[in-house]
Design a protein around this motif. Structure first.
Motif, PDB file in Angstrom:
ATOM      1  N   ASN A 109       0.671  -1.345   0.060  1.00 30.41           N
ATOM      2  CA  ASN A 109       0.018  -0.055   0.013  1.00 30.41           C
ATOM      3  C   ASN A 109       0.866   1.274   0.169  1.00 30.41           C
ATOM      4  O   ASN A 109       0.479   2.387  -0.468  1.00 30.41           O
ATOM      5  CB  ASN A 109      -0.865  -0.003   1.502  1.00 30.41           C
ATOM      6  CG  ASN A 109      -2.121  -0.847   1.099  1.00 30.41           C
ATOM      7  OD1 ASN A 109      -2.760  -0.614  -0.118  1.00 30.41           O
ATOM      8  ND2 ASN A 109      -2.480  -1.528   2.005  1.00 30.41           N
ATOM      9  N   GLU A 110       1.994   1.109   0.491  1.00 25.37           N
ATOM     10  CA  GLU A 110       2.952   2.223   0.565  1.00 25.37           C
ATOM     11  C   GLU A 110       3.768   2.717  -0.563  1.00 25.37           C
ATOM     12  O   GLU A 110       4.224   3.541  -0.732  1.00 25.37           O
ATOM     13  CB  GLU A 110       3.804   2.170   1.926  1.00 25.37           C
ATOM     14  CG  GLU A 110       3.238   1.938   3.251  1.00 25.37           C
ATOM     15  CD  GLU A 110       3.917   1.581   4.362  1.00 25.37           C
ATOM     16  OE1 GLU A 110       5.209   1.907   4.143  1.00 25.37           O
ATOM     17  OE2 GLU A 110       3.245   1.305   5.501  1.00 25.37           O
ATOM     18  N   GLY A 111       3.760   1.527  -1.222  1.00 30.88           N
ATOM     19  CA  GLY A 111       4.602   1.720  -2.526  1.00 30.88           C
ATOM     20  C   GLY A 111       6.311   1.479  -2.233  1.00 30.88           C
ATOM     21  O   GLY A 111       7.112   1.710  -3.017  1.00 30.88           O
ATOM     22  N   ASN A 112       6.539   0.763  -1.307  1.00 27.68           N
ATOM     23  CA  ASN A 112       7.970   0.741  -0.699  1.00 27.68           C
ATOM     24  C   ASN A 112       8.640  -0.305  -1.325  1.00 27.68           C
ATOM     25  O   ASN A 112       9.868  -0.189  -1.758  1.00 27.68           O
ATOM     26  CB  ASN A 112       8.072   0.378   0.948  1.00 27.68           C
ATOM     27  CG  ASN A 112       7.214  -0.598   1.145  1.00 27.68           C
ATOM     28  OD1 ASN A 112       5.984  -0.869   0.989  1.00 27.68           O
ATOM     29  ND2 ASN A 112       7.393  -1.283   2.249  1.00 27.68           N
ATOM     30  N   ALA A 113       7.812  -1.342  -1.978  1.00 28.35           N
ATOM     31  CA  ALA A 113       8.655  -2.313  -2.842  1.00 28.35           C
ATOM     32  C   ALA A 113       9.109  -1.889  -4.197  1.00 28.35           C
ATOM     33  O   ALA A 113       9.898  -2.148  -4.466  1.00 28.35           O
ATOM     34  CB  ALA A 113       7.524  -3.570  -3.084  1.00 28.35           C
ATOM     35  N   ASP A 114       8.165  -0.936  -4.702  1.00 31.29           N
ATOM     36  CA  ASP A 114       8.506  -0.201  -6.030  1.00 31.29           C
ATOM     37  C   ASP A 114       9.417   0.631  -6.060  1.00 31.29           C
ATOM     38  O   ASP A 114      10.479   0.994  -6.482  1.00 31.29           O
ATOM     39  CB  ASP A 114       7.218   0.380  -6.631  1.00 31.29           C
ATOM     40  CG  ASP A 114       6.166  -0.907  -6.540  1.00 31.29           C
ATOM     41  OD1 ASP A 114       5.986  -1.506  -7.513  1.00 31.29           O
ATOM     42  OD2 ASP A 114       5.104  -0.687  -5.587  1.00 31.29           O
ATOM     43  N   MET A 115       9.275   1.559  -4.888  1.00 28.34           N
ATOM     44  CA  MET A 115      10.605   2.563  -4.523  1.00 28.34           C
ATOM     45  C   MET A 115      11.658   1.878  -4.378  1.00 28.34           C
ATOM     46  O   MET A 115      12.883   2.309  -4.916  1.00 28.34           O
ATOM     47  CB  MET A 115       9.974   3.345  -3.250  1.00 28.34           C
ATOM     48  CG  MET A 115      10.704   4.626  -3.098  1.00 28.34           C
ATOM     49  SD  MET A 115      10.192   6.137  -3.958  1.00 28.34           S
ATOM     50  CE  MET A 115       9.808   7.264  -2.780  1.00 28.34           C
ATOM     51  N   GLY A 116      11.631   0.929  -3.723  1.00 30.46           N
ATOM     52  CA  GLY A 116      12.971   0.206  -3.084  1.00 30.46           C
ATOM     53  C   GLY A 116      13.639  -0.552  -4.193  1.00 30.46           C
ATOM     54  O   GLY A 116      14.878  -1.025  -4.203  1.00 30.46           O
ATOM     55  N   THR A 117      12.816  -0.965  -5.349  1.00 30.28           N
ATOM     56  CA  THR A 117      13.506  -1.896  -6.515  1.00 30.28           C
ATOM     57  C   THR A 117      13.796  -0.736  -7.609  1.00 30.28           C
ATOM     58  O   THR A 117      14.118  -1.326  -8.581  1.00 30.28           O
ATOM     59  CB  THR A 117      12.632  -2.812  -6.708  1.00 30.28           C
ATOM     60  OG1 THR A 117      11.357  -2.324  -7.010  1.00 30.28           O
ATOM     61  CG2 THR A 117      12.607  -3.901  -5.743  1.00 30.28           C
ATOM     62  N   SER A 118      13.264   0.450  -7.596  1.00 27.21           N
ATOM     63  CA  SER A 118      13.307   1.279  -8.820  1.00 27.21           C
ATOM     64  C   SER A 118      14.587   2.274  -8.771  1.00 27.21           C
ATOM     65  O   SER A 118      14.840   2.816  -9.792  1.00 27.21           O
ATOM     66  CB  SER A 118      11.748   1.864  -9.422  1.00 27.21           C
ATOM     67  OG  SER A 118      11.409   2.695  -8.213  1.00 27.21           O
TER      68      SER A 118
END
Lengths: 462, 196, 246
Positions: free
Chosen positions: A215-224
């Motif tokens: 929900n936070e977008g942390n997986a996307d932020m952390g991998t982009s």
């Protein structure tokens, strides 16, 4: 220490128990509302269960298919038999890239393998970026829930923690303010990270892709931002086809938090241009569970946490009372499979009410498995002798009707004669907070016999 | 023996009996008014919705958005939409996108069932832009609205390497006492324009 | 005339004989010929739920021996009925007539609704009644739709109560949360068990329950124990006692 002792400690603070219970019940109510918005909900659960059962029955094929496709897309696939190999594998990849700082998004598998302390001991900074995970990481506690890791913490306590580590204002406890300061703190970590580690919600065999939901977008932020992405998954995360996601993504967030879908449902197919994607597939006891027909359905679990939110025991004993990575009903089945000696009390931490079974989006028969575990633990000799002896004696009495009747008569005769102080002694656990049931003069069978005799006498007189 | 062989062998030891893969035909709800459904759900998950008939109308609405009025660093990948100040393609390192305030990006299609928009990194230099921007604006052609997730996956093939995501509203968290806070790590707002 | 074998759970036999008598009365009221075989004791559930399968098995066999030849078996407990229907396979699988025995064993309200097809019960009960949906009745026998499951609501219990004159069924904030009895759980996890029970009672209090009832005396025994200790003005009755019209 067993679950009941830890639960009793948690319950000492009754106001807090009610607060905890209410917070989780609120999530359950949201889930109900969301499930109601899907007219085919029960059908969807059935289909999800079937897809998972099918996948398990063809697991080796699908795993190889997944590896082949993922490799074709440019990912590197690793296999780890246990937690140690998983941690070593992740560490080697990080070391080869000279990584010093890692941002991690929520992954119960890395919790299960205790990856953080392993990497920290080798000089790598690991920052959990899910807000709840970050809170418990700062507090040096394990998560108490798999979806809501800091559900046991009050905002004042989080304020205190943030004041100490993130230098927020003393006494500040407003969630918006605290989240904003965590945003600033974690953005900095994201920008400085050399690698991102994530869990995996679903791995698609036919495409070789991974799906990660936050929900936070942390997986996307952390991998982009950093060029290196390591995704860690238990082999049970596999699904056959991309379109099966239509079923699972409709169920997952609705069951977990009462949302129609998570804010971000990211599909990774291969590394990003110029980057690397490593996928670590882990067994760590899962193949053992697969071999036990009565327990293998637990491997269908999609980690939504709905069984925790609905569990009346979990809500009143808190996640930490389970002392295991995954708490609640599903944890009480998974944990004894890992270490029966340590977790023998967990299958008994349930009233077997069955609410978990009815709420489970993939229809795991949780309360029946809890019962099956109890039997398994007795067979393994892990249940206290006194308890087994009691059951043996009571069982014998029930087998012999004369003994049953005699014991009943004796108890009903004696108990009413005993003074209260004797009756409510410290071994009378029932009577600590409850009155004993009445001990009537006559049992039902005595009344029935009398009535029958009277009836036939009456008939004879006629 | 490699770890892979060890694991596969352990799994093969007692495979459960074969269960057929279920048919997904007929699943999914179709809405009488999918646009209204999409708008309702998007609002419920904290997003904003605009229905405009063309780019001109979109630009007019854009000017009314407070966060857009004050923004200085703007990315737009849709020709003619907004007034971009940052050229994404010329940015070397995604870390330099840190101070982007508004990103106007294309959504391939939208899902009425859950207010989600499908986005990809196709032709995009830095996919970080979806998450790192303070405010996200997604522009979707109105005829690219599907009813439900099953229809959504019928459109997706995943043959080539790439990244794609369903984004449903702004970044959010409820990890502190279940209090919903918008703007956890990613965008503080998510505005969807349905055009055409 | 329908003939049934009456199974009275051990704790009802010994501690709540009036519930057994009320069950008998309800059945006889609807022209059912009731036989209570005197050799019966316990269905084996306490041992089974403690994981002691070896101690439960002889009791399952005993039950099977005593009841297998009756056209119907009726029991005023959802939990014990579920033991027979849903768990006897673990102990008796393959025995001749087991499938039939499982199918013809009914919880009392289920028997009234499904076999006797009763929709209405004559009688008067002018009280505010709180129905405790015991979990095994609800989720193992499906006596009603549980709140977790989607679909049309139904109940085999509340319509019987609602058909009584003057009765008001109260609305609870959590209509089917577990009371925390759970057999040996009530003692093994005493703290959680009592907390769960107290929370149920608080819900009933807030809803204005005067009489708390249900299909399982075991749950009610636990709740009644808490109510009496706290001196709360709620009366606890098994549903058979209400339906018998005493």
């Amino acid at each position: 220490m067993d679950h009941s002792t830890r639960a009793a400690q948690f319950i000492r603070n009754e106001a807090r128990v009610h607060w905890h219970d209410q917070a989780l019940w609120y999530v359950r109510v949201k889930r109900d509302k969301m499930a109601q918005s899907v007219p085919e909900w029960e059908n969807l659960r059935e289909i999800a269960a079937q897809i998972k059962a099918h996948t398990m029955s063809r697991l080796p094929d699908y795993l190889e298919m997944f590896e082949e496709n993922a490799t074709r897309l440019g990912a590197k696939v690793h296999w780890a038999v246990d937690a140690r190999e998983h941690n070593e594998t992740v560490y080697q990849i990080l070391k080869n890239h000279g990584v010093q700082r890692v941002v991690k998004s929520k992954s119960m598998l890395t919790e299960e393998c205790h990856l953080n302390p392993f990497l920290e001991a080798r000089g790598i900074e690991v920052v959990d970026t899910d807000l709840g995970e970050r809170i418990v990481q700062l507090a040096q506690e394990p998560p108490s829930h798999i979806v809501l890791p800091a559900i046991h913490k009050k905002k004042e306590e989080i304020g205190e923690l943030f004041h100490r580590y993130l230098h927020t204002e003393k006494g500040a406890s407003d969630p918006t303010y605290l989240t904003e300061s965590a945003r600033g703190h974690l953005r900095e970590k994201f920008l400085k990270a050399d690698a991102g580690i994530t869990g995996v919600n679903f791995a698609i065999a036919e495409t070789g892709g991974l799906v990660i939901c936050t929900n936070e977008g942390n997986a996307d932020m952390g991998t982009s931002l950093p060029p290196l992405h390591i995704a860690c998954m238990g082999f049970e995360k596999l699904i056959p086809r991309a379109r099966d996601l239509g079923v699972f993504l409709r169920l997952l967030a609705r069951s977990a938090t009462g949302q129609p879908i998570t804010t971000y449902s990211a599909h990774f197919h291969g590394p990003r241009p110029g980057g690397e994607l490593h996928i670590v597939i882990v067994d760590n006891g899962r193949s053992q569970i697969l071999q036990k027909p009565e327990f293998r359905r637990t491997l269908s679990c999609i980690r939504c946490g709905a069984c925790m939110n609905t569990c009346p025991v979990y809500r009143r004993s808190g996640g930490h009372s389970y002392d295991s990575v995954v708490p609640g009903p599903i944890g009480s089945i998974l944990s004894p499979a890992q270490d029966p000696q340590r977790y023998y009390s967990l299958p008994f931490a349930s009233s077997l009410c069955g609410s978990c079974t009815d709420v489970c989006p993939v229809k795991i028969d949780l309360h029946h498995q809890l019962l099956a575990w109890r039997k398994e633990l007795v067979l393994q000799g892990l249940i206290p002798f006194s308890k087994r002896l009691t059951m043996k004696v009571v069982g014998w009495v029930f087998q012999n009707t004369w003994a049953y009747e005699g014991t009943g008569r004796l108890v009903r005769w004696i108990v009413p004669k005993l003074p209260r102080s004797v009756l409510y002694n410290r071994w009378n656990v029932w009577g600590k907070q409850r009155e004993l049931p009445p001990f009537p003069k006559e049992s039902f069978r005595e009344m029935y016999r009398k009535r029958k005799v009277q009836g036939s006498e009456a008939r004879n007189r006629k | 023996m490699t770890s892979k062989q060890t694991i596969l062998q352990a799994i093969k030891k007692s495979l459960p009996p074969e269960v057929p893969l279920p048919d997904l035909q007929g699943l999914g709800v179709c809405y009488e008014n999918p646009e209204a459904q999409f708008a309702e759900i998007l609002k419920a998950v904290g997003g904003s919705f605009f229905r405009v008939k063309d780019i001109e109308a979109l630009n007019r609405e854009l000017k009314n958005l407070k966060f857009y009025q004050n923004a200085r660093k703007i990315v737009s990948l849709l020709p003619g939409v907004g007034e971009p100040t940052v050229d994404l393609e010329s940015v070397e390192d995604p870390h330099h996108l840190e101070d982007v305030e508004v990103a106007i990006l294309k959504g391939e299609f939208a899902v009425a069932e859950n207010g989600a928009v499908w986005v990809t990194d196709r032709g995009l230099r830095h996919r970080a832009i979806y998450f790192i921007t303070q405010h996200l604006i997604l522009v979707v052609e109105a005829h690219q609205l599907v009813h439900n997730m099953h229809q959504a996956y019928e459109r997706l093939a995943f043959i080539n390497p790439g990244y794609g995501a369903f984004i449903s509203g702004p970044s959010k968290t409820a990890d502190i006492e279940q209090a919903l806070v918008i703007g956890a790590h990613g965008p503080r707002s998510c505005t969807v324009f349905l055009v055409g | 005339m329908i003939k049934v074998g009456l199974f009275i759970p051990c704790y009802i036999d010994q501690l709540y004989p009036q519930v057994g008598m009320a069950t008998l009365k309800v059945l006889e009221r609807f022209n059912v010929e009731v036989d209570y075989p005197l050799d019966q004791t316990c269905c084996g559930q306490p041992m089974a739920n403690a994981g002691c399968a070896a101690d439960a098995a002889p009791l399952a066999e005993k039950f099977y021996r005593i009841f297998k030849d009756y056209p119907y078996v009726v029991c005023p407990s959802g939990s014990c009925t579920s033991m027979v229907r849903n768990h006897y396979d673990d102990y008796l699988k393959g025995k001749p007539g087991l499938e039939e025995l499982k199918k013809k064993t009914f919880e009392l309200c289920e028997f009234l609704t499904d076999v006797l097809k009763l929709e209405k019960i004559e009688g008067r009960f002018p009280y505010r009644v709180g129905l405790h949906q015991s979990c095994h009745g609800l989720r193992e026998l499906r006596l009603a739709k549980s709140s977790e499951r989607m679909g049309n609501p139904f109940s085999k219990v509340s319509p019987l109560l609602e058909s009584l004159e003057g009765i008001t069924l109260v609305k609870l904030s959590r209509p089917d949360e577990c009371c925390g009895f759970g057999g040996t759980f009530a003692v093994g996890e005493e703290a959680v068990s009592c907390m769960m029970g107290k929370d149920r009672i608080a819900d009933h209090e807030q809803s204005g329950t005067e009489v708390l009832t249900g299909v399982d005396m075991s749950c009610l025994m636990h709740l009644d124990g808490l109510i009496r200790r706290a001196g709360k003005p709620i009366r606890v009755m098994h549903i058979a006692e209400i339906l018998a019209g005493d």
